[in-house]
Design a protein around this motif. Structure first.
Motif, PDB file in Angstrom:
ATOM      1  N   ASN A 332      -8.078  -6.370   5.600  1.00 32.15           N
ATOM      2  CA  ASN A 332      -9.470  -6.294   5.171  1.00 32.15           C
ATOM      3  C   ASN A 332      -9.781  -4.912   4.590  1.00 32.15           C
ATOM      4  N   LEU A 333      -9.237  -3.859   5.203  1.00 30.79           N
ATOM      5  CA  LEU A 333      -9.465  -2.500   4.705  1.00 30.79           C
ATOM      6  C   LEU A 333      -8.763  -2.282   3.367  1.00 30.79           C
ATOM      7  N   PHE A 334      -7.578  -2.849   3.205  1.00 37.74           N
ATOM      8  CA  PHE A 334      -6.894  -2.772   1.910  1.00 37.74           C
ATOM      9  C   PHE A 334      -7.731  -3.469   0.835  1.00 37.74           C
ATOM     10  N   ALA A 335      -8.252  -4.649   1.176  1.00 38.59           N
ATOM     11  CA  ALA A 335      -9.051  -5.407   0.203  1.00 38.59           C
ATOM     12  C   ALA A 335     -10.323  -4.654  -0.181  1.00 38.59           C
ATOM     13  N   GLN A 336     -11.001  -4.088   0.819  1.00 42.27           N
ATOM     14  CA  GLN A 336     -12.233  -3.344   0.545  1.00 42.27           C
ATOM     15  C   GLN A 336     -11.984  -2.116  -0.312  1.00 42.27           C
ATOM     16  N   SER A 337     -10.793  -1.533  -0.189  1.00 45.31           N
ATOM     17  CA  SER A 337     -10.450  -0.341  -0.975  1.00 45.31           C
ATOM     18  C   SER A 337      -9.815  -0.695  -2.319  1.00 45.31           C
ATOM     19  N   HIS A 338      -9.642  -1.990  -2.576  1.00 46.90           N
ATOM     20  CA  HIS A 338      -9.031  -2.484  -3.824  1.00 46.90           C
ATOM     21  C   HIS A 338      -7.630  -1.902  -4.026  1.00 46.90           C
ATOM     22  N   ASP A 356       0.804   1.141  -5.378  1.00 53.48           N
ATOM     23  CA  ASP A 356       0.640   2.104  -6.470  1.00 53.48           C
ATOM     24  C   ASP A 356      -0.270   3.243  -6.021  1.00 53.48           C
ATOM     25  N   GLU A 357       0.086   4.452  -6.433  1.00 53.85           N
ATOM     26  CA  GLU A 357      -0.747   5.608  -6.088  1.00 53.85           C
ATOM     27  C   GLU A 357      -1.934   5.695  -7.043  1.00 53.85           C
ATOM     28  N   ASP A 358      -3.129   5.579  -6.491  1.00 55.40           N
ATOM     29  CA  ASP A 358      -4.381   5.765  -7.209  1.00 55.40           C
ATOM     30  C   ASP A 358      -5.218   6.705  -6.358  1.00 55.40           C
ATOM     31  N   GLU A 359      -5.441   7.905  -6.848  1.00 53.22           N
ATOM     32  CA  GLU A 359      -6.011   8.974  -6.031  1.00 53.22           C
ATOM     33  C   GLU A 359      -7.316   8.576  -5.348  1.00 53.22           C
ATOM     34  N   GLU A 360      -8.248   8.021  -6.116  1.00 48.57           N
ATOM     35  CA  GLU A 360      -9.563   7.690  -5.553  1.00 48.57           C
ATOM     36  C   GLU A 360      -9.464   6.557  -4.534  1.00 48.57           C
ATOM     37  N   PHE A 362      -6.770   5.495  -2.858  1.00 41.49           N
ATOM     38  CA  PHE A 362      -5.976   5.868  -1.695  1.00 41.49           C
ATOM     39  C   PHE A 362      -6.792   6.734  -0.741  1.00 41.49           C
ATOM     40  N   LYS A 363      -7.577   7.626  -1.297  1.00 38.13           N
ATOM     41  CA  LYS A 363      -8.440   8.472  -0.471  1.00 38.13           C
ATOM     42  C   LYS A 363      -9.408   7.614   0.351  1.00 38.13           C
ATOM     43  N   LYS A 364      -9.964   6.605  -0.308  1.00 39.98           N
ATOM     44  CA  LYS A 364     -10.901   5.697   0.360  1.00 39.98           C
ATOM     45  C   LYS A 364     -10.191   4.901   1.458  1.00 39.98           C
ATOM     46  N   LEU A 365      -8.993   4.401   1.148  1.00 44.21           N
ATOM     47  CA  LEU A 365      -8.223   3.618   2.120  1.00 44.21           C
ATOM     48  C   LEU A 365      -7.822   4.473   3.320  1.00 44.21           C
ATOM     49  N   LEU A 366      -7.316   5.660   3.057  1.00 46.30           N
ATOM     50  CA  LEU A 366      -6.847   6.535   4.129  1.00 46.30           C
ATOM     51  C   LEU A 366      -7.976   6.878   5.095  1.00 46.30           C
ATOM     52  N   GLN A 367      -9.133   7.142   4.548  1.00 47.05           N
ATOM     53  CA  GLN A 367     -10.296   7.436   5.391  1.00 47.05           C
ATOM     54  C   GLN A 367     -10.665   6.232   6.253  1.00 47.05           C
ATOM     55  N   ALA A 368     -10.590   5.035   5.672  1.00 47.25           N
ATOM     56  CA  ALA A 368     -10.973   3.812   6.396  1.00 47.25           C
ATOM     57  C   ALA A 368      -9.990   3.484   7.514  1.00 47.25           C
ATOM     58  N   VAL A 369      -8.681   3.537   7.234  1.00 50.99           N
ATOM     59  CA  VAL A 369      -7.697   3.144   8.248  1.00 50.99           C
ATOM     60  C   VAL A 369      -7.575   4.177   9.362  1.00 50.99           C
ATOM     61  N   SER A 370      -7.931   5.426   9.077  1.00 51.24           N
ATOM     62  CA  SER A 370      -7.764   6.500  10.071  1.00 51.24           C
ATOM     63  C   SER A 370      -8.756   6.406  11.226  1.00 51.24           C
ATOM     64  N   GLU A 371      -9.762   5.560  11.103  1.00 56.32           N
ATOM     65  CA  GLU A 371     -10.733   5.402  12.192  1.00 56.32           C
ATOM     66  C   GLU A 371     -10.080   4.765  13.419  1.00 56.32           C
ATOM     67  N   ASN A 372      -9.217   3.763  13.189  1.00 57.11           N
ATOM     68  CA  ASN A 372      -8.628   3.032  14.316  1.00 57.11           C
ATOM     69  C   ASN A 372      -7.104   3.107  14.402  1.00 57.11           C
ATOM     70  N   ASN A 379       4.464  10.057  -0.603  1.00 57.02           N
ATOM     71  CA  ASN A 379       4.140   9.652  -1.975  1.00 57.02           C
ATOM     72  C   ASN A 379       5.229  10.126  -2.931  1.00 57.02           C
ATOM     73  N   ASN A 380       4.978   9.926  -4.226  1.00 58.75           N
ATOM     74  CA  ASN A 380       5.976  10.235  -5.261  1.00 58.75           C
ATOM     75  C   ASN A 380       7.288   9.460  -5.041  1.00 58.75           C
ATOM     76  N   LEU A 381       7.149   8.207  -4.630  1.00 61.24           N
ATOM     77  CA  LEU A 381       8.308   7.345  -4.397  1.00 61.24           C
ATOM     78  C   LEU A 381       8.415   6.306  -5.509  1.00 61.24           C
ATOM     79  N   SER A 382       9.492   5.529  -5.481  1.00 60.59           N
ATOM     80  CA  SER A 382       9.678   4.434  -6.437  1.00 60.59           C
ATOM     81  C   SER A 382       9.990   3.157  -5.678  1.00 60.59           C
ATOM     82  N   LEU A 383       9.560   2.035  -6.251  1.00 65.00           N
ATOM     83  CA  LEU A 383       9.871   0.722  -5.692  1.00 65.00           C
ATOM     84  C   LEU A 383      10.823   0.012  -6.646  1.00 65.00           C
ATOM     85  N   LEU A 384      12.020  -0.249  -6.178  1.00 68.92           N
ATOM     86  CA  LEU A 384      13.040  -0.919  -6.967  1.00 68.92           C
ATOM     87  C   LEU A 384      13.128  -2.382  -6.537  1.00 68.92           C
TER      88      LEU A 384
END
Length: 418
Positions: A332-338, A356-360, A362-372, A379-384
């Motif tokens: 749900n938090l991932f969905a809310q953060s798009h 995918d790294e999207d600064e804005e 990811f910042k929103k998601l990290l703040q949301a998940v860190s509550e609980n 970061n700076n990784l690749s998905l093969l």
């Protein structure tokens, strides 16, 4: 009736626009709807402008001026200095001028769509003017009045019933009289605000229009000979597919193949409309055809590399097992953060996801998940991702790389690597 889509690389300069005209001249006996992306790297530049404006940095006007001059330089090479298109382009850029006069008041995603959308509005004005200049009767169409979306900015959800009604009411009559030029990537809300359909969404626009109009086919013109088994800029000895079934194309786009937008295939599959991927600089070449019964023999593995990835691991603060209740909250938090998950894995005590790294966002998601949850990330990784792999191909692809996460199934192997 045919739908063509020309990407940014196809119209990046004066030579590209002239070549587009030559391609279109071969299809004057057909009803033709043309979808055009922003020119060259304009979307990237407008994204940079959006961030600078949102953060109120000093280089806002320098970035904006560079974007305008890029377009005016192309205009000067294609049109006489007194051509009406110069005023049309200037009037289109006014939409950004108005925004930059005030400090940002709205959400970042809303601002993004209002600024970045101007790239397509300008490019289609220029292409339309050029086709008319060379005697190909063409009409410019604002797609925002035809593709209707909800208010999910940067990822507009298409309202299909309303969209089809608008398209069928307005576009067939125009196609009987002339070529129609419109924008990729854009939609409009019921409040007349602009939305975008997701990065690289012009293919999806062509798919929406074709499926609603019952087109004979969609052709997306690229700077590659067709769909290849890997990105030729990253891998040697690539091979081209002559045909692919819809199912394989969906798999490829799901895992991040950049040649087609992920949402493109399904509307075409539903309407049984083939998608042709053809080389812009060799329009008579066969390219690749994606259709219902495209053959699925793979001489080489399909390799997809997504860069700029984040790997996020979450664990409960009380060291509890990761349960269905936890997973429900996390999704749900991932969905809310798009934030879209490209790969995920659960263990007894953690949930790990790659995206995918999207600064804005990811910042929103990290703040949301860190509550609980306790959160750790790289970061700076690749998905093969490798489809139809062999053990030898996996060994070769991962040689000298550090693998942080791995999943292997019968047909697909995925690895997060550094």
């Amino acid at each position: 009736m045919l739908v063509f889509k020309f990407g940014g690389a196809s119209v990046k300069d004066a030579a590209g626009i002239i070549n587009l005209g030559k391609v279109v001249e071969n299809y004057t006996d057909d009803q033709l709807l043309i979808v055009v992306s922003a020119m060259g790297k304009t979307t990237n530049a407008l994204e940079k402008l959006t961030k600078a404006y949102f953060n109120q940095t000093e280089d806002v006007h320098d970035i904006y001026e560079e974007i305008k001059q890029y377009h005016y330089h192309i205009l000067s090479e294609v049109f006489d200095s007194n051509a009406a298109i110069f005023d049309e382009v200037a009037n289109t850029f006014v939409e950004i001028d108005w925004m930059l006069e005030d400090e940002p008041q709205d959400d970042y995603d809303f601002i993004y769509d209002q600024i970045v959308s101007v790239g397509e509005l300008v490019s289609t004005r220029i292409v339309n003017a050029y086709l008319n200049k060379i005697g190909l009767k063409s009409q410019w169409l604002d797609v925002r009045g035809y593709i209707h979306t909800d208010n999910t900015y940067r990822e507009g959800v298409v309202q299909w019933a309303k969209t089809k009604e608008s398209i069928m009411k307005g576009i067939p009559a125009l196609l009987e009289k002339s070529i129609v030029i419109t924008q990729g990537f854009l939609g409009g809300t019921s409040e007349n605000f602009t939305t975008t359909l997701g990065r690289e969404g012009s293919d999806y626009t062509a798919s929406i229009l074709a499926s609603c109009l019952g087109a004979e086919s969609v052709t997306t013109w690229k700077d590659v000979p067709g769909i290849l088994n890997a990105d030729p800029k990253l891998f040697k000895d690539t091979i081209k597919f002559d045909e692919l079934p819809y199912s394989e194309a969906i798999e490829m786009t799901y895992y991040g193949a950049s040649v087609i937008h992920p949402k493109t295939i399904k509307p075409l599959q539903n309407a049984k409309i083939p998608l042709l991927v053809k080389p812009f600089n060799d329009p008579t070449a066969p390219g690749t055809v994606i259709k219902e019964n495209g053959h699925d023999h793979y001489a080489k593995p399909i390799i997809i590399l997504k860069q700029n990835q984040v790997l996020l691991s979450l664990s409960a603060k009380d060291y509890a097992f990761i349960s269905e209740t936890h997973l429900s909250e996390i999704f749900n938090l991932f969905a809310q953060s798009h934030v879209k998950i490209n790969m995920m894995q659960t263990s007894a005590l953690s949930f790990t996801a790659c995206f995918d790294e999207d600064e804005e966002r990811f910042k929103k998601l990290l703040q949301a998940v860190s509550e609980n949850f306790k959160a750790k990330y790289n970061n700076n990784l690749s998905l093969l991702t490798t489809r139809h792999y062999t053990p030898e191909s996996l060994k070769k692809l991962t040689e000298g790389k550090v693998t942080l996460l791995e999943q292997i199934s019968r047909n697909t192997a995925q690895m997060v690597i550094r």
